[in-house]
Design a protein around this motif. Sequence first.
Motif: not given
Length: 234
Positions: A69-74, A103-108
């Motif tokens: 997912x995007x959060x895995x590689x962000x 924006x969907x991340x914990x620290x946008x």
Amino acid sequence: MRQIVLDTETTGLEPEQGHRIIEIGCVELVDRRLTGNNFHQFLQPEREIDAGAIEVHGITNEFLADKPRFCDVAQDFVEYVRGAELIIHNAPFDVGFLDHELKLMENPQRIDTLSAVTDTLVMAKKMHPGQRNSLDALCKRYDIDNSHRELHGALLDAEILADVYLMMTGGQAALVLDDQLGQQGGDENAADNIRRLAADRPPLKVILADESELEAHQRQLEAMGEACIWHKQP
């Protein structure tokens, strides 16, 4: 000067409708030279891809089922683009999707806090007003081979855009290399030749004329008399 040529593929057209990024492709330029330090990642969007989008890029839900997912590689992506100038064709589209994902991340975060952005579509419209300025149209205008581009793909389109950008911003460099390119053979791609010649060329050495050479030059000008336009310079 570090620049990142970037493109994305998505599940649809509007992040506000919940559409997500499914592919990120980035090509790195340092001092206008390709480094090979690229960033490429397919992503699991956690939603279905629109049928119309699949027709454009050919990426299916089944293919993405086991992708991160995007959060895995962000974090890797953020560190890759941080501080670079992003080169994007129709930047509001890609930046809008990237900002939505961040924006969907914990620290946008926002892309404009990480990198400067240059939109090659805006550049092309200024350089070629009233003409078609799609990536395909620019490839045709600058004689860049994109015959292998049957479908859109983020990394492929980033590689093509890098060629387009270098040609658009080459200025006199393209004219200076014309003779050299002709000697390389007409079948080779012009942009590839320019990049190769620029990469292989050593730094230019500046050799100034010595006193005797300057005196000889002046004597030659005087021998030419009034026909020499140099005498007419203010």
